[in-house]
Design a protein around this motif. Structure first.
Motif: not given
Length: 496
Positions: A233-237
């Motif tokens: 989630w952090r990566l794609f956000d």
């Protein structure tokens, strides 16, 4: 560090020592210095002797850094044409397979077979080469030969279960039960055997037993993974935050020559079917699942991974026109005289924004399938072990699907009209109308033969190798409803 210093010192004394270059290449890759590793592999080519084993080692190193054209040319070295050793022929076959030359790979495996090669790994590789080239019955027989040499091997057993639909008269259930009693607990082989057991039980309509096997298989595999949905989630956000509409404006460049049609989407969303349909067009050639764009993005970012937080941080500083040129320099040969070539790498959905910025003339087709159909199809399928860790847990799988959906929504909003969604359900229910729209998006005229995928004799090197040799059909809808109760949590997470 000591080994690196010693090897660099050796190269200073002997600048043409290829083994030292290859050892330094491996160290550079391990350290994430991709540009240095690439330079070492390319330098090694300039100093090759007629030692066939060393030539093969150099080709292997080139492919690890995405230098496909140089690798292909090096495989034509005269010293390799004289090889008669079975083991070396088998190694060359693997390199041909990585290049996507599945016909050439099978030819080399046949030569190795004639030279007496008979290991279980060899039989397994030859079986898949036969299947990829459309020889399903011969491939099945070769899988049986491999299993006789290695009776508890999970991957061979699973391949035998997949190669055709099992029937009450002809299946492997008795053998599978015996294998599961003998295989070591907690191993990959045990988990993969359970996937095979599930598949055969489902083919026979024994859904309660099938679910039990599938649940056990996935639990065993997920326990072996190191997967963090929160990191994803952090990566794609972070990717979405970085890739603003202004950032995604394409490079001011017109790339000449054949152009790619990227087919992206979740795995098991119909990407192979779309590839077969589009590549039936007279102006389109299928290039298969290419890692080339990700490899060139990785090279530009000089990073070990294709997409991680470090790459996202480095995106603003990359030269996208150069990435596009490097990609095309390594792929346009695959078009074989046509105007377009299909690059079907489903996971390129993560990179669609960078693809558009680097390759403004490229077309991007995104396959969209019902969320429960596509998620269940992934949950039921063992795919490349640790490469898809989220597949083995329903909540992790739901999170991955929602990440895909969020990223695609961003691409549509930030670069409208660049990605064309193709509905899997519409493709199979009304192939002509759906294909017409996709072809028009790609700048191609309609050709009636496109939807007859049985006429497409090209190699299929995916899990759909058997399925896409049949006419387009509507069988793969709502198969998850056999397990509706067990999949309720997934439904609640992903249903629109």
């Amino acid at each position: 560090m000591a080994a690196r210093i010693a090897l660099e010192s050796l190269l200073q004394r002997n600048p043409v020592h290829v083994p030292s270059m290859l050892a330094l290449h491996a160290i550079a890759l391990e350290d994430g210095r991709v540009q240095a590793a690439t330079a070492l592999a390319l330098t090694a080519v300039e100093h090759l002797s007629d030692d066939p084993e060393l030539i093969i080692d150099v080709v292997d190193a080139l492919l690890q850094v995405g230098e496909t054209v140089v690798a292909r040319d090096t495989l034509e070295h005269a010293a390799l044409a004289r090889i008669g050793d079975a083991a070396m022929l088998a190694r060359m076959a693997k390199l041909r397979r990585i290049l996507g030359d599945h016909e050439g790979s099978l030819a080399l495996l046949n030569r190795a077979d004639a030279a007496g090669m008979n290991s279980p790994e060899f039989r397994f590789d030859r079986a898949h080469a036969l299947i990829f080239n459309g020889h399903l019955q011969e491939g099945e027989a070769e899988l049986e030969a491999s299993l006789r040499l290695r009776p508890l091997d999970g991957m061979t057993t699973l391949s035998l279960s997949r190669v055709r639909k099992q029937t009450s008269e002809r299946n492997h259930l008795d053998r599978l039960r015996q294998q599961l009693q003998q295989v070591a607990a907690g191993t990959d082989d045990q988990a993969i055997l359970l996937f095979a057991y599930y598949k055969e039980l489902e083919d026979l309509g024994r859904y309660d037993e099938a679910w039990d096997a599938l649940e056990r298989a996935n639990a065993a595999m997920y326990a072996r993974q190191n997967h963090d949905p929160d990191y994803a989630w952090r990566l794609f956000d972070g990717l979405i935050e970085r890739c603003t509409p202004e950032f995604l404006q394409p490079a001011d460049v017109v790339h000449e020559g054949p152009q790619p049609i990227f087919i992206i989407g979740m795995p098991r969303s119909g990407t192979t079917l779309m590839e077969r349909v589009i590549s039936n067009h007279s102006q389109v050639t299928s290039a298969g699942e290419l890692y080339d764009f990700g490899m060139q993005l990785r090279w530009a970012a000089d990073n070990q991974s294709i997409l991680d937080e470090r790459v996202v941080e480095r995106l603003p500083g990359l030269d996208y026109a150069d990435i596009g040129r490097r990609y095309l320099n390594r792929t346009q040969w695959r078009a074989q005289g046509t105007r377009f070539f299909v690059d079907k790498m489903p996971r390129n959905w993560m990179l669609a924004g960078m693809i558009h910025r680097a390759l403004p003339q490229a077309r991007i087709l995104n396959m969209v399938r019902d969320p429960m159909d596509v998620c269940f199809s992934n949950f039921r399928t063992w795919v490349m072990g640790e490469s898809f860790p989220w597949n083995y847990d329903l909540q992790a799988l739901a999170a991955h699907y929602l990440q895909y959906r969020k990223v695609l929504a961003h691409w549509h909003a930030a670069m409208p009209g660049v990605v064309h969604d193709v509905s899997y359900s519409e493709l199979v229910r009304d192939p002509e109308a759906t294909t017409r729209k996709a072809l028009a998006f790609c700048g191609l005229e309609w050709e009636p033969g496109c939807v007859d995928i049985t006429s497409n004799k090209a190699v299929v090197a995916t899990l759909s190798a058997a399925q896409v040799r049949e006419p387009i059909h509507q069988r793969f809808f709502q198969e998850w409803r056999h397990y509706e109760k067990q999949l309720q949590s997934l439904y609640e997470a992903v249903a629109l």
